[in-house]
Scaffold this motif. Structure first.
Motif, mmCIF file in Angstrom:
data_model
loop_
_atom_site.group_PDB
_atom_site.id
_atom_site.type_symbol
_atom_site.label_atom_id
_atom_site.label_comp_id
_atom_site.label_asym_id
_atom_site.label_seq_id
_atom_site.Cartn_x
_atom_site.Cartn_y
_atom_site.Cartn_z
ATOM 1 N N GLY A 71 -5.460 2.197 -15.103
ATOM 2 C CA GLY A 71 -6.424 2.358 -14.022
ATOM 3 C C GLY A 71 -7.260 3.623 -14.128
ATOM 4 O O GLY A 71 -8.509 3.562 -14.094
ATOM 5 N N THR A 93 -11.356 3.934 -14.777
ATOM 6 C CA THR A 93 -12.223 4.665 -13.846
ATOM 7 C C THR A 93 -13.023 5.742 -14.571
ATOM 8 O O THR A 93 -14.230 5.901 -14.353
ATOM 9 C CB THR A 93 -11.383 5.299 -12.729
ATOM 10 N N ALA A 112 -8.841 -6.568 -10.567
ATOM 11 C CA ALA A 112 -9.685 -5.432 -10.183
ATOM 12 C C ALA A 112 -10.930 -5.877 -9.422
ATOM 13 O O ALA A 112 -11.436 -5.153 -8.569
ATOM 14 C CB ALA A 112 -10.087 -4.636 -11.423
#
Length: 352
Positions: free
Chosen positions: A47, A51, A224
């Motif tokens: 994750g 990002t 997501a």
């Protein structure tokens, strides 16, 4: 010495159970075929890396990559592979589909290789230590992600693979026609900064006078952004099924489908509804059969599986003799001090 005693006892139990489990079922004189699927796990929480990559800012990307590499070492595959290998020794599947079988290559600022971690190589070596011999029958090379570790050019590159492993010296099962492919539709630029190439690997199998195809795959994770990524995942699933059903053979699909079979998410419903594939778990068992959800650091003290993403689906007239989730009990966590993977494995015994 304690580790040696524990491994010896585990192998002794595995040997006794393996000897007690006949290859031919009592109520059916045909030879059964045991298949397994297991996502081995990258070893880090992706994750923050995603990002940071979305930001395009090296000031975010480098720290995220450094932390991911630290996590890879903390969730040391050399340690947790022993638990995976012992479970395989206990089950002795004829065919194994593995996903997220990663090869990490770390290079210095001059491009010189200074460290390599190869999940497939480590797993095959661990299996040999248990007395089992498996070979890579088919493999697809997927996503390649370079992770910069500093501003000088030092980096670690992730090479992702899915593979079919076949137990050698097994006269009851013969394989041929290894194939592999990358999906036509994948997540990547310009919509996403990284090219996430997913695909499949397969072999044709002859067992007990019957032929079928065994496939392993890893579909894109739609969680997501479900509204936008579920159509992509469904396109991959459609391509996968169309390719292999066109062979005219019965097909066993295994892998991490990233679509919850417990809650019947859209891609799962497409596969078992529109395409008419049979879910081995729901055929043989009741209950959720959850397979994913361990903490990314693999240190959660109790199982926290929340979704059934790892599936064995098939076309054709197979009989499902058994289906089990493996690698998800407290005993599986004890030897390495962590879970074998963030996914549990699934073992299914089929009668062609």
């Amino acid at each position: 010495m304690k580790h040696r005693i524990r491994i010896t006892l585990a192998l002794a139990v595995a040997a006794v159970l393996a000897f007690a489990a006949p290859a031919v079922l009592a109520d059916d004189h045909r030879t059964s075929v045991k298949v397994m699927t297991w996502n081995l796990f990258y070893g880090f929480d992706d994750g923050p890396v995603v990002t940071a990559a979305m930001s395009g800012d090296p000031a975010q990307i480098i720290p995220a990559a450094v932390e991911a590499w630290r996590q890879v070492h903390a969730t040391d595959f050399h340690k947790r592979v022993r638990d995976i290998a012992l479970r395989i020794r206990l089950e002795q599947p004829d065919l194994i589909g593995v996903q997220e079988a990663v090869r990490y290559v770390r290079t210095d600022a001059n491009g010189t290789i200074v460290e390599t971690i190869d999940h497939l190589e480590i797993l095959l070596a661990a299996l040999r230590q248990t007395g089992l011999e498996y070979t890579i029958a088919s493999r697809v090379d997927g996503t390649v992600v370079p992770l910069p570790l500093d501003g000088t050019g030092a980096a670690v590159t992730l090479y992702d693979h899915n593979a079919v492993l076949v137990r050698t010296h097994n006269p009851d099962v013969r394989i041929s026609n290894p194939q592999h492919g990358t999906f036509q539709y994948n997540l990547g630029p310009p919509d996403f900064p990284l090219a996430l190439n997913q695909g499949w690997a397969s072999v044709d199998v002859a067992a007990s006078g019957h032929r079928f195809r065994f496939v392993t795959t890893h579909l894109e994770d739609a969680s997501a952004d479900p509204a936008n990524l579920t159509p992509l995942q469904m396109a991959q699933a459609t391509e996968l099924v169309n390719i292999h059903l066109a062979s005219g053979l019965p097909v066993v699909f295994s892998g991490d489908f990233n679509s919850d079979g417990f809650r019947k998410w859209p891609t799962y419903k497409l596969l078992t509804g529109d395409f008419g594939l049979t879910d081995a778990w729901t055929t043989a068992r009741r209950g959720p059969g959850l397979t994913w959800g361990q903490s990314p650091d693999l240190l959660n003290p109790c199982p926290r599986l929340t979704q059934r993403l790892d599936l064995v689906l098939f076309s054709g007239a197979f009989r499902v003799a058994s289906a089990e989730v493996v690698g998800a009990t407290i005993l599986d966590r004890i030897p390495a001090g962590m879970w074998p993977s963030d996914h549990a494995g699934v073992v299914v015994t089929l009668v062609p």
